[in-house]
Design a protein around this motif. Structure first.
Motif, PDB file in Angstrom:
ATOM      1  N   ALA A  27       0.837  -1.209   0.000  1.00 32.53           N
ATOM      2  CA  ALA A  27       0.000   0.000   0.000  1.00 32.53           C
ATOM      3  C   ALA A  27       0.870   1.257   0.000  1.00 32.53           C
ATOM      4  N   VAL A  28       1.959   1.224   0.754  1.00 34.50           N
ATOM      5  CA  VAL A  28       2.886   2.366   0.809  1.00 34.50           C
ATOM      6  C   VAL A  28       3.543   2.566  -0.564  1.00 34.50           C
ATOM      7  N   LEU A  29       3.976   1.476  -1.164  1.00 35.63           N
ATOM      8  CA  LEU A  29       4.616   1.562  -2.490  1.00 35.63           C
ATOM      9  C   LEU A  29       3.635   2.086  -3.532  1.00 35.63           C
ATOM     10  N   GLU A  30       2.389   1.643  -3.429  1.00 34.89           N
ATOM     11  CA  GLU A  30       1.368   2.130  -4.363  1.00 34.89           C
ATOM     12  C   GLU A  30       1.147   3.635  -4.208  1.00 34.89           C
ATOM     13  N   ALA A  31       1.120   4.093  -2.958  1.00 32.16           N
ATOM     14  CA  ALA A  31       0.918   5.524  -2.691  1.00 32.16           C
ATOM     15  C   ALA A  31       2.065   6.340  -3.283  1.00 32.16           C
ATOM     16  N   ILE A  32       3.293   5.876  -3.078  1.00 33.44           N
ATOM     17  CA  ILE A  32       4.460   6.590  -3.619  1.00 33.44           C
ATOM     18  C   ILE A  32       4.396   6.589  -5.154  1.00 33.44           C
ATOM     19  N   GLY A  33       3.912   5.490  -5.720  1.00 31.95           N
ATOM     20  CA  GLY A  33       3.805   5.375  -7.168  1.00 31.95           C
ATOM     21  C   GLY A  33       2.697   6.240  -7.761  1.00 31.95           C
ATOM     22  N   LYS A  34       1.793   6.676  -6.914  1.00 29.03           N
ATOM     23  CA  LYS A  34       0.618   7.405  -7.385  1.00 29.03           C
ATOM     24  C   LYS A  34       0.744   8.922  -7.218  1.00 29.03           C
ATOM     25  N   ILE A  35       1.433   9.355  -6.162  1.00 25.97           N
ATOM     26  CA  ILE A  35       1.418  10.787  -5.807  1.00 25.97           C
ATOM     27  C   ILE A  35       2.420  11.574  -6.644  1.00 25.97           C
ATOM     28  N   PRO A  36       1.941  12.631  -7.317  1.00 29.35           N
ATOM     29  CA  PRO A  36       2.828  13.434  -8.183  1.00 29.35           C
ATOM     30  C   PRO A  36       3.773  14.322  -7.368  1.00 29.35           C
ATOM     31  N   TYR A  67      12.397   7.565   0.366  1.00 32.17           N
ATOM     32  CA  TYR A  67      12.663   6.357   1.156  1.00 32.17           C
ATOM     33  C   TYR A  67      12.290   6.584   2.623  1.00 32.17           C
ATOM     34  N   THR A  68      12.654   7.760   3.150  1.00 27.26           N
ATOM     35  CA  THR A  68      12.374   8.074   4.559  1.00 27.26           C
ATOM     36  C   THR A  68      10.869   8.150   4.791  1.00 27.26           C
ATOM     37  N   VAL A  69      10.160   8.787   3.866  1.00 27.21           N
ATOM     38  CA  VAL A  69       8.693   8.877   3.950  1.00 27.21           C
ATOM     39  C   VAL A  69       8.103   7.468   3.964  1.00 27.21           C
ATOM     40  N   ALA A  70       8.567   6.630   3.053  1.00 27.99           N
ATOM     41  CA  ALA A  70       8.063   5.253   2.957  1.00 27.99           C
ATOM     42  C   ALA A  70       8.398   4.468   4.229  1.00 27.99           C
ATOM     43  N   PHE A  71       9.613   4.660   4.733  1.00 29.61           N
ATOM     44  CA  PHE A  71      10.081   3.932   5.921  1.00 29.61           C
ATOM     45  C   PHE A  71       9.220   4.299   7.137  1.00 29.61           C
ATOM     46  N   GLN A  72       9.027   5.606   7.350  1.00 27.86           N
ATOM     47  CA  GLN A  72       8.209   6.044   8.486  1.00 27.86           C
ATOM     48  C   GLN A  72       6.763   5.557   8.337  1.00 27.86           C
ATOM     49  N   GLN A  77       2.069   1.400  10.150  1.00 28.27           N
ATOM     50  CA  GLN A  77       1.100   0.309   9.919  1.00 28.27           C
ATOM     51  C   GLN A  77      -0.341   0.838   9.817  1.00 28.27           C
ATOM     52  N   ILE A  78      -0.555   1.787   8.923  1.00 26.25           N
ATOM     53  CA  ILE A  78      -1.855   2.448   8.742  1.00 26.25           C
ATOM     54  C   ILE A  78      -2.905   1.491   8.185  1.00 26.25           C
ATOM     55  N   LYS A  79      -4.089   1.575   8.781  1.00 28.98           N
ATOM     56  CA  LYS A  79      -5.244   0.881   8.208  1.00 28.98           C
ATOM     57  C   LYS A  79      -6.235   1.959   7.740  1.00 28.98           C
ATOM     58  N   PRO A  80      -7.005   1.699   6.667  1.00 28.30           N
ATOM     59  CA  PRO A  80      -7.966   2.697   6.216  1.00 28.30           C
ATOM     60  C   PRO A  80      -8.885   3.124   7.362  1.00 28.30           C
ATOM     61  N   TYR A  93       3.762  16.416   1.318  1.00 28.67           N
ATOM     62  CA  TYR A  93       3.958  15.129   0.621  1.00 28.67           C
ATOM     63  C   TYR A  93       3.645  13.937   1.537  1.00 28.67           C
ATOM     64  N   GLN A  94       4.198  13.964   2.757  1.00 28.27           N
ATOM     65  CA  GLN A  94       3.914  12.868   3.698  1.00 28.27           C
ATOM     66  C   GLN A  94       2.425  12.804   4.004  1.00 28.27           C
ATOM     67  N   CYS A  95       1.799  13.968   4.145  1.00 27.32           N
ATOM     68  CA  CYS A  95       0.361  14.042   4.414  1.00 27.32           C
ATOM     69  C   CYS A  95      -0.428  13.363   3.288  1.00 27.32           C
ATOM     70  N   ALA A  96      -0.031  13.628   2.041  1.00 25.34           N
ATOM     71  CA  ALA A  96      -0.697  13.024   0.876  1.00 25.34           C
ATOM     72  C   ALA A  96      -0.559  11.498   0.901  1.00 25.34           C
ATOM     73  N   VAL A  97       0.612  11.014   1.302  1.00 29.89           N
ATOM     74  CA  VAL A  97       0.834   9.557   1.392  1.00 29.89           C
ATOM     75  C   VAL A  97      -0.142   8.952   2.415  1.00 29.89           C
TER      76      VAL A  97
END
Length: 213
Positions: A27-36, A67-72, A77-80, A93-97
């Motif tokens: 889910a984290v990787l997908e978010a990074i792949g999606k956010i401009p 990487y740091t954004v993804a790591f944090q 362990q966010i759930k919807p 940017y972190q907020c958007a993730v």
């Protein structure tokens, strides 16, 4: 304010880079792949948007290294539907993730210039936080507590007690602790006064500013 195929391709390369560095949460990787990410930076610096590096933004702050954004974010362990407090809105940017992961985000920014800019900018590109507040992150947001998780996106010389007290039972605080170099630290609230602490290596962040007024 365009997001082109070229940008999307560059984002996929960025995702591959952070996978090689050990990020596993899909889910984290997908978010990074999606956010401009390029939209969060001045247009002159588009070449830097999808390089895995921190980059200066307004008010002597930085947009964190992806990487740091993804790591944090992975450590949170966010759930919807989780209620998340972010200390240090910065570029947004972190907020958007977090929003991309389905979190209800409350974010506090200490720098007036960034607060004004980011609180207008995020909704423009489709990311709506529950609240973005101008204030002192060391105090957290008691009237909205408890939070399922709290993320601090600047280096804290110590762990602010109000943040620990605003965690729900089972909640997680992810905070880089230290002066020049920070240790990425996770506190999990196990009971009213009981916390479990885990450490995850060294990082470098801009310092978390305290409200001097």
């Amino acid at each position: 304010m365009k997001d082109t195929f070229k940008h999307k391709g560059m984002r996929q390369q960025l995702v591959e880079t952070i996978v090689k560095k050990g990020i596993k949460d899909k889910a984290v990787l997908e978010a990074i792949g999606k956010i401009p990410r390029h939209l969060f930076m001045d247009s002159g610096f588009l070449d830097h948007a999808y390089v895995d590096k921190a980059f200066p933004i307004a008010a002597d702050q930085t947009i964190s290294q992806p990487y740091t954004v993804a790591f944090q974010t992975e450590l949170l362990q966010i759930k919807p539907g989780d209620k998340v407090l972010e200390i240090g809105t910065g570029s947004g940017y972190q907020c958007a993730v977090l929003i991309e992961l389905g979190a209800k985000v409350y974010s506090i920014e200490r720098q007036q210039e960034l607060f004004k800019k980011t609180s207008k900018f995020l909704p423009k590109i489709g990311y709506r936080a529950k609240k973005i507040i101008f204030g002192d992150g060391y105090k957290g947001l008691p009237k909205e507590a408890p939070f399922d998780s709290i993320i601090v996106t600047a280096g804290a010389p110590f762990v602010p007690k109000p943040l620990l007290s605003q965690l729900a039972i089972g909640g997680r605080l992810v905070i880089p602790v230290g002066d020049d170099v920070q240790i990425m630290t996770v506190f999990i609230r196990k009971g009213p006064k009981e916390f479990e602490k885990h450490e995850f290596g060294e990082f470098r962040f801009v310092p978390l500013l305290e409200d001097k007024n």
